[in-house]
Motif scaffolding. Structure first.
Motif, PDB file in Angstrom:
ATOM      1  N   ASP A 144       0.835  -1.220   0.000  1.00 55.67           N
ATOM      2  CA  ASP A 144       0.000   0.000   0.000  1.00 55.67           C
ATOM      3  C   ASP A 144       0.859   1.256   0.000  1.00 55.67           C
ATOM      4  OD1 ASP A 144       0.720  -1.020   2.619  1.00 55.67           O
ATOM      5  OD2 ASP A 144      -0.456   0.624   3.481  1.00 55.67           O
ATOM      6  N   THR A 145       2.039   1.170   0.598  1.00 50.62           N
ATOM      7  CA  THR A 145       2.881   2.375   0.692  1.00 50.62           C
ATOM      8  C   THR A 145       3.593   2.681  -0.620  1.00 50.62           C
ATOM      9  OG1 THR A 145       4.829   1.156   1.460  1.00 50.62           O
ATOM     10  CG2 THR A 145       3.318   1.963   3.159  1.00 50.62           C
ATOM     11  N   VAL A 146       3.541   1.777  -1.577  1.00 52.54           N
ATOM     12  CA  VAL A 146       4.145   2.071  -2.899  1.00 52.54           C
ATOM     13  C   VAL A 146       3.052   2.114  -3.960  1.00 52.54           C
ATOM     14  CG1 VAL A 146       6.426   1.154  -2.320  1.00 52.54           C
ATOM     15  CG2 VAL A 146       4.711  -0.394  -3.283  1.00 52.54           C
ATOM     16  N   GLY A 147       1.820   2.383  -3.514  1.00 49.31           N
ATOM     17  CA  GLY A 147       0.700   2.505  -4.445  1.00 49.31           C
ATOM     18  C   GLY A 147       0.412   1.228  -5.205  1.00 49.31           C
ATOM     19  N   PHE A 148       0.689   0.111  -4.569  1.00 51.27           N
ATOM     20  CA  PHE A 148       0.449  -1.215  -5.173  1.00 51.27           C
ATOM     21  C   PHE A 148       1.158  -1.355  -6.520  1.00 51.27           C
ATOM     22  CE2 PHE A 148      -3.126  -0.159  -2.416  1.00 51.27           C
ATOM     23  CZ  PHE A 148      -3.059  -1.204  -1.510  1.00 51.27           C
ATOM     24  N   SER A 149       2.310  -0.747  -6.619  1.00 49.73           N
ATOM     25  CA  SER A 149       3.023  -0.686  -7.898  1.00 49.73           C
ATOM     26  C   SER A 149       3.628  -2.028  -8.299  1.00 49.73           C
ATOM     27  CB  SER A 149       4.128   0.371  -7.799  1.00 49.73           C
ATOM     28  OG  SER A 149       5.119   0.124  -8.756  1.00 49.73           O
ATOM     29  N   ALA A 150       3.195  -2.493  -9.476  1.00 51.70           N
ATOM     30  CA  ALA A 150       3.725  -3.740 -10.013  1.00 51.70           C
ATOM     31  C   ALA A 150       5.208  -3.593 -10.314  1.00 51.70           C
ATOM     32  CB  ALA A 150       2.961  -4.152 -11.267  1.00 51.70           C
ATOM     33  N   ALA A 151       5.596  -2.379 -10.780  1.00 46.85           N
ATOM     34  CA  ALA A 151       6.988  -2.137 -11.147  1.00 46.85           C
ATOM     35  C   ALA A 151       7.881  -2.210  -9.907  1.00 46.85           C
ATOM     36  CB  ALA A 151       7.112  -0.777 -11.816  1.00 46.85           C
ATOM     37  N   THR A 174       7.610 -15.392  -4.238  1.00 49.28           N
ATOM     38  CA  THR A 174       7.525 -14.027  -3.700  1.00 49.28           C
ATOM     39  C   THR A 174       6.065 -13.622  -3.801  1.00 49.28           C
ATOM     40  OG1 THR A 174       8.498 -13.458  -5.819  1.00 49.28           O
ATOM     41  CG2 THR A 174       9.690 -12.753  -3.907  1.00 49.28           C
ATOM     42  N   VAL A 175       5.594 -12.950  -2.762  1.00 45.27           N
ATOM     43  CA  VAL A 175       4.181 -12.573  -2.710  1.00 45.27           C
ATOM     44  C   VAL A 175       4.076 -11.104  -2.287  1.00 45.27           C
ATOM     45  CG1 VAL A 175       1.942 -13.144  -1.679  1.00 45.27           C
ATOM     46  CG2 VAL A 175       3.679 -14.935  -1.907  1.00 45.27           C
ATOM     47  N   PRO A 176       3.370 -10.275  -3.078  1.00 48.57           N
ATOM     48  CA  PRO A 176       3.167  -8.888  -2.644  1.00 48.57           C
ATOM     49  C   PRO A 176       2.048  -8.844  -1.597  1.00 48.57           C
ATOM     50  CG  PRO A 176       2.138  -9.243  -4.797  1.00 48.57           C
ATOM     51  CD  PRO A 176       2.714 -10.569  -4.383  1.00 48.57           C
ATOM     52  N   THR A 177       2.336  -8.289  -0.416  1.00 46.66           N
ATOM     53  CA  THR A 177       1.329  -8.331   0.646  1.00 46.66           C
ATOM     54  C   THR A 177       1.090  -6.954   1.272  1.00 46.66           C
ATOM     55  OG1 THR A 177       3.007  -8.761   2.334  1.00 46.66           O
ATOM     56  CG2 THR A 177       1.971 -10.685   1.332  1.00 46.66           C
ATOM     57  N   ARG A 187      -5.757 -14.510   2.215  1.00 47.91           N
ATOM     58  CA  ARG A 187      -6.768 -14.388   1.157  1.00 47.91           C
ATOM     59  C   ARG A 187      -6.240 -13.484   0.049  1.00 47.91           C
ATOM     60  NH1 ARG A 187      -8.836  -9.722   3.363  1.00 47.91           N
ATOM     61  NH2 ARG A 187      -8.587  -9.615   5.616  1.00 47.91           N
ATOM     62  N   PRO A 188      -6.756 -13.675  -1.157  1.00 47.55           N
ATOM     63  CA  PRO A 188      -6.241 -12.881  -2.282  1.00 47.55           C
ATOM     64  C   PRO A 188      -6.587 -11.411  -2.135  1.00 47.55           C
ATOM     65  CG  PRO A 188      -8.083 -14.266  -2.975  1.00 47.55           C
ATOM     66  CD  PRO A 188      -7.789 -14.631  -1.564  1.00 47.55           C
ATOM     67  N   SER A 189      -5.859 -10.574  -2.850  1.00 50.50           N
ATOM     68  CA  SER A 189      -6.085  -9.138  -2.798  1.00 50.50           C
ATOM     69  C   SER A 189      -6.846  -8.687  -4.040  1.00 50.50           C
ATOM     70  CB  SER A 189      -4.734  -8.430  -2.744  1.00 50.50           C
ATOM     71  OG  SER A 189      -4.910  -7.057  -2.934  1.00 50.50           O
ATOM     72  N   THR A 190      -7.706  -7.706  -3.844  1.00 48.40           N
ATOM     73  CA  THR A 190      -8.385  -7.136  -5.016  1.00 48.40           C
ATOM     74  C   THR A 190      -7.648  -5.887  -5.468  1.00 48.40           C
ATOM     75  OG1 THR A 190      -9.796  -5.921  -3.476  1.00 48.40           O
ATOM     76  CG2 THR A 190     -10.700  -7.958  -4.411  1.00 48.40           C
ATOM     77  N   ARG A 191      -6.658  -5.507  -4.663  1.00 46.92           N
ATOM     78  CA  ARG A 191      -5.990  -4.242  -4.960  1.00 46.92           C
ATOM     79  C   ARG A 191      -4.750  -4.413  -5.843  1.00 46.92           C
ATOM     80  NH1 ARG A 191      -5.806  -1.072   0.740  1.00 46.92           N
ATOM     81  NH2 ARG A 191      -5.036  -3.025   1.597  1.00 46.92           N
ATOM     82  N   MET A 192      -4.400  -5.678  -6.114  1.00 47.98           N
ATOM     83  CA  MET A 192      -3.244  -5.905  -6.980  1.00 47.98           C
ATOM     84  C   MET A 192      -3.614  -6.898  -8.079  1.00 47.98           C
ATOM     85  SD  MET A 192      -0.244  -5.988  -4.117  1.00 47.98           S
ATOM     86  CE  MET A 192      -1.210  -6.485  -2.708  1.00 47.98           C
ATOM     87  N   PRO A 193      -4.497  -6.445  -8.983  1.00 50.59           N
ATOM     88  CA  PRO A 193      -4.994  -7.368 -10.008  1.00 50.59           C
ATOM     89  C   PRO A 193      -3.889  -7.892 -10.923  1.00 50.59           C
ATOM     90  CG  PRO A 193      -5.715  -5.104 -10.448  1.00 50.59           C
ATOM     91  CD  PRO A 193      -5.103  -5.098  -9.102  1.00 50.59           C
ATOM     92  N   TRP A 194      -2.791  -7.153 -11.000  1.00 53.65           N
ATOM     93  CA  TRP A 194      -1.677  -7.592 -11.844  1.00 53.65           C
ATOM     94  C   TRP A 194      -0.970  -8.835 -11.294  1.00 53.65           C
ATOM     95  CZ3 TRP A 194       2.337  -7.349  -8.522  1.00 53.65           C
ATOM     96  CH2 TRP A 194       2.276  -6.377  -7.494  1.00 53.65           C
ATOM     97  N   TYR A 195      -1.227  -9.172 -10.035  1.00 52.62           N
ATOM     98  CA  TYR A 195      -0.549 -10.324  -9.435  1.00 52.62           C
ATOM     99  C   TYR A 195      -1.417 -11.570  -9.557  1.00 52.62           C
ATOM    100  CZ  TYR A 195       1.523 -13.434  -5.951  1.00 52.62           C
ATOM    101  OH  TYR A 195       2.072 -14.517  -5.325  1.00 52.62           O
TER     102      TYR A 195
END
Ligand code: GDP
Length: 590
Positions: A144-151, A174-177, A187-195
């Motif tokens: 959340d602190t990096v704006g859910f940035s995929a990059a 590796t898992v973005p959390t 549970r899965p996130s809805t805020r990181m659809p790219w993952y």
């Protein structure tokens, strides 16, 4: 249900406690109402909710548990029960891992997405393989602190991949959390659809949980029990399978025997498998003791005199070259000497910097030399792992990288024919005793002075740690009058010479008091220990002695003095000092 111990590590503040709490919360570990209670408390105090406070309620209980038991928190899924090893003081965890008190099967490493790898992330990545944890899942947290940035996630992930390759740790996932909110934790996130990957919990579930270790058979003998006429070897199957009828070879003796029976409860004919604690009886008696390692004939462990290892050091007091430690590998304890440090590893660059001592938390490549045979495998086999004890406490540990000398190899060779019997060389003795073997032959002096000098010198050397002996050739009657000179044509002097040479060969500093040695006797004695003989002439204090009381020698005092290696003054204090300096120089390791 099988327990799967997993250790959680991470740089401080990257969110480890929050992640553990979130995992427990979302798998229903905490009783209902606990969270609401916390929320209310946070509201009342006008502070944001810290779910990691949930853990605090257990902290008291955990702190009271005297044990190493860092695994008092469990959570369950349908598949298995996870034991959470929370490693706040990673030192304790590391100690428990190397001493066998804990056995994590995997690690979860928490990394702050904004901050990237911290110093502790690097250290843990280096350390985990050294204590036997070979795979890890990384939670790239606080997305959340990096704006859910995929990059940003991809960048941190790339950094991690590079780090893990360097340290030999397998990056299982590796898992973005967002631990705070639960995104991709259980549970899965809805805020990181790219993952599209698994949540942390799913990634854990995907890890192979069987503790069975493949590879060649290893059975470390823990103890030998005698029951009636039977001797039962008790231990753990560290790897492979063992069946009745199998022929085993035992290291370091290389003795062989067949397994007559596997003793366990309840009895069964099934082969014993890795992870099982069993007893076994053999078809014929061989000498086996605790610390020995059984294997199959074609795939024995290494029997080493010295190894190169990667070690970590935990003790406040640094570890210096030359220090003796106890190395525990499997069930075997061997005193080892830290012979060399090829370099301490820089956590940032992974370069090795030269150092003469390992400070607390250092990780380094070193050479360890055993004072007895080391029975080891090479990393990543389980028997490559060892703990280093300073006194009774775990000071550090590590893994064996290579064998630099076989314990049964002739001096200087790396490999040898295993049919040769082992040999203790002069070099081995010198390394253990810290000095060379030597014969110091004293003649002359005023009656009674040479034995007194020998006694003083021996005491000084002995209490400084040297191995010493005094050999006296001639009895002296009370009052210092000499007994009749040996009438056996020098046989006594030659016996003395032989005894002294045997002692010197065994690494000892042998001080001989044999005034009645002839020129031939001295030549004989010197020849027995080439390069390790000092002929010392003690100058007489009293004229009567200098005049040549018949001590059996065939030389005049002047001849004697010119033949001797050194002539020292017959002044008690000074002669002791002089002689000690002389011996120290001659016995110094080289
Ligand atoms: P630890 O030292 O690694 O155990 O870190 P904590 O779990 O105590 O977390 C440190 C701080 O980071 C706390 O204030 C947490 O609330 C905060 N934190 C943890 N996870 C997240 C997250 O996913 N997002 C954000 N924004 N803050 C988090």
């Amino acid at each position: 249900m099988r327990t799967f111990p997993v250790v959680f590590t991470g740089h401080v503040d990257h969110g480890k406690s929050t992640l553990v709490s979130r995992l427990l919360l979302d798998t229903g570990y905490f009783p209902d109402g606990k969270l609401t209670e916390l929320e209310r408390a946070a509201q009342r105090r006008g502070v944001p909710l810290e779910i990691s406070f949930l853990l605090d309620s257990f902290q008291v209980e955990r702190d009271q548990a005297i044990t190493i038991d860092a695994t008092r928190i469990w959570f369950c899924t349908a598949a298995r029960r996870y034991a959470v090893i929370d490693a706040p003081g990673h030192r304790e965890f590391v100690r428990h891992m190397v001493s066998g008190a804990a056995d994590a099967l995997a690690a979860v490493v928490v990394v702050d997405a904004a901050e990237g790898l911290g110093e502790q992330t690097r250290r843990h990545a280096l350390l985990l393989p050294l204590v036997g944890v070979t795979r890890a899942i990384v939670a790239v947290n606080k997305m959340d602190t990096v704006g859910f940035s995929a990059a940003r996630y991809a960048a941190v992930k790339a950094e991690l991949e590079a780090l893990f390759v360097q340290t030999g740790l397998t990056l299982a996932a590796t898992v973005p959390t967002v631990a705070r909110d639960g995104d991709n934790v259980a549970r899965p996130s809805t805020r990181m659809p790219w993952y599209g990957g698994p949540s942390l919990l799913e990634a854990l579930e995907l890890l192979d949980g069987s503790q069975a270790r493949g590879g060649p058979v290893r059975f470390a003998v823990h103890d030998v029990y005698r029951r009636d006429e039977e001797r039962i070897l008790v231990g753990n199957v560290g790897a492979g399978r063992i069946q009745a009828g199998a022929t085993l070879t035992f290291a370091p003796s290389r003795d062989r025997a067949r397994v007559k029976r596997i003793v366990r409860f309840p009895a069964s004919d099934e082969p014993a498998v890795a992870g099982e604690a069993i007893g076994m009886t053999l078809d014929h008696p061989i000498f086996v003791g605790p610390g020995d390692v059984a294997s199959e004939i074609g795939t024995p462990p290494q029997i080493a005199a010295a190894v190169k290892a990667t070690v970590f050091w935990l003790d406040r007091v640094p570890l210096a070259i030359g220090e003796h430690l106890r190395m525990r590998c499997g069930t075997r304890d061997v005193t080892v000497v830290l012979d060399a440090i090829s370099g301490a590893i820089d956590i940032e660059t992974f370069e090795e910097r030269p150092t003469a001592a390992l400070a607390r938390n250092d990780i380094a490549q070193v050479t360890l030399r055993g004072l007895g045979p080391l029975v080891v495998d090479l990393h990543p086999a389980p028997l490559a792992r060892f703990a280093l004890y300073r006194g009774d406490a775990v000071g550090g540990g590590g893994i064996v990288r290579t064998v630099v000398a076989r314990s049964d190899a002739p001096e200087g060779s790396a490999v040898n024919d295993s049919s040769l019997p082992p040999r203790v060389t002069a070099l081995d003795r010198m390394r253990r005793y810290g000095h060379r073997g030597l014969v110091v032959w004293l003649t002359g002096g005023t009656a009674g002075d040479a034995p007194a000098l020998a006694a003083h010198v021996e005491a000084a050397l002995f209490f400084a740690g040297a191995v010493t002996a005094v050999v006296v050739a001639e009895e002296r009657a009370a009052g210092g009058a000499r007994l009749a000179a040996d009438a056996d044509d020098g046989a006594a002097a030659r016996r003395c010479a032989a005894a002294a040479a045997a002692l010197a060969d065994a690494g000892c500093i042998a001080i001989v008091v044999a005034p009645g040695a002839t020129r031939a006797d001295l030549a004989y004695a010197r020849d027995l220990v080439p390069g390790a003989f000092i002929d010392v002439r003690l100058r007489a204090r009293l004229a009567a002695d200098a005049d040549g009381v018949d001590d059996g020698t065939d030389m005049s005092p002047a001849e004697r003095e010119s033949a001797a290696d050194v002539v020292i003054d017959d002044d008690p204090a000074r002669s002791t000092r002089e002689l000690l300096a002389l011996i120290r120089a001659a016995a110094a390791p080289r």
